[in-house]
Motif scaffolding. Structure first.
Motif: not given
Ligand code: MN
Length: 154
Positions: A29-32, A46-50, A111-114, A124-128
């Motif tokens: 699945r895609d990362p959330i 609180d911003f969270r990235l898998e 993800l483009q660059e980490w 790809k959110g509803e607001k962001l």
């Protein structure tokens, strides 16, 4: 700041409704990402990235920007378990993070660059929606927790 040790140490699960991190997830699945509005002593987001099986997390004291041109301070906090992405509820008074938690935005990301001091991704959110960047404010200070969060202009 790797792994979930800090997450578990800070919490008392006999009193807090927060996830214990034992839910299983599908591999393919895609990362959330998720943003939780947290009405603690001070309102923050609180911003969270898998990443690598956990949610890498930052606390943003002001509302995250939906457009480019606004830079927000984002303070790195402890990793959270993946199932925290579904958590909404009331953390009881007297506990760490006491207050109401609600999901403000949620979706997948590309993800483009980490790198250690710079993370670029498409949300790809509803607001962001669109390309965003997390940039370490003082790249030479490894222990410094201050980052900037902003939308990259289209
Ligand atoms: Mn919080």
């Amino acid at each position: 700041m790797e792994g979930l040790n800090k997450y578990f140490k800070k919490r008392n699960f006999s009193k807090s409704p927060e996830p214990k991190g034992n839910k299983e997830f599908k591999e393919n699945r895609d990362p959330i990402f998720v943003i939780q509005k947290h009405q603690a002593t001070h309102l923050h987001y609180d911003f969270r990235l898998e990443k690598n099986g956990v949610l890498k997390s930052w606390a943003i004291p002001k509302q995250p920007p939906v457009e480019s041109g606004i830079k927000r301070l984002a303070i790195r906090v402890e990793d959270h378990p993946l199932d925290y992405a579904d958590f909404e509820g009331e953390i009881p008074q007297g506990l760490y993070g006491a207050g109401k938690v609600e999901i403000w935005d949620k979706g997948t990301y590309v993800l483009q660059e980490w790198e250690t001091t710079k993370i670029i991704f498409e949300l790809k959110g509803e607001k962001l929606k669109g390309d965003y960047c997390l940039l370490k404010l003082k790249p030479k200070l490894a222990e410094d927790k201050n980052w900037l969060f902003f939308k990259i202009s289209d």
